[in-house]
Scaffold this motif. Structure first.
Motif, PDB file in Angstrom:
ATOM      1  N   LEU A  17     -12.592   3.959  11.773  1.00 22.01           N
ATOM      2  CA  LEU A  17     -13.284   2.820  11.194  1.00 22.01           C
ATOM      3  C   LEU A  17     -12.466   1.570  11.515  1.00 22.01           C
ATOM      4  CD1 LEU A  17     -15.370   1.406   9.405  1.00 22.01           C
ATOM      5  CD2 LEU A  17     -13.995   2.077   7.419  1.00 22.01           C
ATOM      6  N   VAL A  18     -13.049   0.660  12.296  1.00 25.14           N
ATOM      7  CA  VAL A  18     -12.407  -0.604  12.642  1.00 25.14           C
ATOM      8  C   VAL A  18     -13.004  -1.671  11.729  1.00 25.14           C
ATOM      9  CG1 VAL A  18     -12.072  -2.355  14.431  1.00 25.14           C
ATOM     10  CG2 VAL A  18     -12.032   0.074  15.036  1.00 25.14           C
ATOM     11  N   VAL A  19     -12.154  -2.303  10.922  1.00 26.15           N
ATOM     12  CA  VAL A  19     -12.615  -3.357  10.022  1.00 26.15           C
ATOM     13  C   VAL A  19     -11.963  -4.662  10.475  1.00 26.15           C
ATOM     14  CG1 VAL A  19     -12.904  -4.092   7.639  1.00 26.15           C
ATOM     15  CG2 VAL A  19     -12.750  -1.646   8.166  1.00 26.15           C
ATOM     16  N   LEU A  62      -8.529   1.175  10.974  1.00 24.62           N
ATOM     17  CA  LEU A  62      -7.740   0.040  11.432  1.00 24.62           C
ATOM     18  C   LEU A  62      -8.259  -1.168  10.678  1.00 24.62           C
ATOM     19  CD1 LEU A  62      -7.696   0.623  15.294  1.00 24.62           C
ATOM     20  CD2 LEU A  62      -5.897   1.133  13.654  1.00 24.62           C
ATOM     21  N   LEU A  63      -7.400  -1.779   9.868  1.00 23.09           N
ATOM     22  CA  LEU A  63      -7.859  -2.804   8.936  1.00 23.09           C
ATOM     23  C   LEU A  63      -7.245  -4.166   9.221  1.00 23.09           C
ATOM     24  CD1 LEU A  63      -7.336  -0.659   5.720  1.00 23.09           C
ATOM     25  CD2 LEU A  63      -9.463  -0.964   6.996  1.00 23.09           C
ATOM     26  N   ASP A  64      -8.104  -5.169   9.285  1.00 19.04           N
ATOM     27  CA  ASP A  64      -7.664  -6.562   9.310  1.00 19.04           C
ATOM     28  C   ASP A  64      -7.181  -6.881   7.892  1.00 19.04           C
ATOM     29  OD1 ASP A  64      -7.313  -9.273   9.661  1.00 19.04           O
ATOM     30  OD2 ASP A  64      -9.377  -9.683  10.243  1.00 19.04           O
ATOM     31  N   GLY A  70     -12.431 -10.074   1.132  1.00 20.48           N
ATOM     32  CA  GLY A  70     -11.367  -9.325   0.467  1.00 20.48           C
ATOM     33  C   GLY A  70     -10.165  -9.099   1.353  1.00 20.48           C
ATOM     34  N   ASP A  71      -9.261  -8.289   0.843  1.00 19.61           N
ATOM     35  CA  ASP A  71      -7.983  -7.979   1.480  1.00 19.61           C
ATOM     36  C   ASP A  71      -8.037  -6.581   2.102  1.00 19.61           C
ATOM     37  OD1 ASP A  71      -5.332  -7.295   2.032  1.00 19.61           O
ATOM     38  OD2 ASP A  71      -4.556  -8.097   0.148  1.00 19.61           O
ATOM     39  N   LEU A  75      -8.503  -2.678   0.605  1.00 24.07           N
ATOM     40  CA  LEU A  75      -9.525  -1.773   1.130  1.00 24.07           C
ATOM     41  C   LEU A  75      -8.903  -0.444   1.540  1.00 24.07           C
ATOM     42  CD1 LEU A  75     -12.322  -1.035   2.212  1.00 24.07           C
ATOM     43  CD2 LEU A  75     -11.731  -2.276   4.315  1.00 24.07           C
ATOM     44  N   GLY A  76      -7.740  -0.490   2.159  1.00 23.62           N
ATOM     45  CA  GLY A  76      -7.048   0.736   2.561  1.00 23.62           C
ATOM     46  C   GLY A  76      -6.740   1.628   1.365  1.00 23.62           C
TER      47      GLY A  76
END
Length: 79
Positions: A17-19, A62-64, A70-71, A75-76
């Motif tokens: 999941l790419v955010v 993979l989180l921005d 939000g942050d 989310l992670g």
């Protein structure tokens, strides 16, 4: 035959999941991951990521960090 499936293709190593809210960055990440045969889901917001994760549980995300709603770190922890 070693480690493959019918037709000589190899199974996907997993779902990512790419955010990322910057479309160009998300596209580059998705291209690189798909090249290595990962299944890729792309979300541009926390809300969209949570909706996608409800339907298909990713193996990794993979989180921005800075998203419009939000942050990415929070989310992670939710995922």
């Amino acid at each position: 035959m070693t480690g493959g499936i019918a037709g000589g293709e190899t199974a996907s190593p997993g779902t990512v999941l790419v955010v990322e809210d910057e479309e160009s960055i998300a596209d580059v990440l998705a291209i690189a991951l798909r090249y290595h045969r990962f299944e890729v889901m792309i979300a541009g917001t926390v809300r969209e990521a949570l909706t996608l994760a409800e339907h298909t549980r990713p193996d990794v995300a993979l989180l921005d960090v800075m998203l419009p709603d939000g942050d990415g770190r929070a989310l992670g922890r939710q995922l």
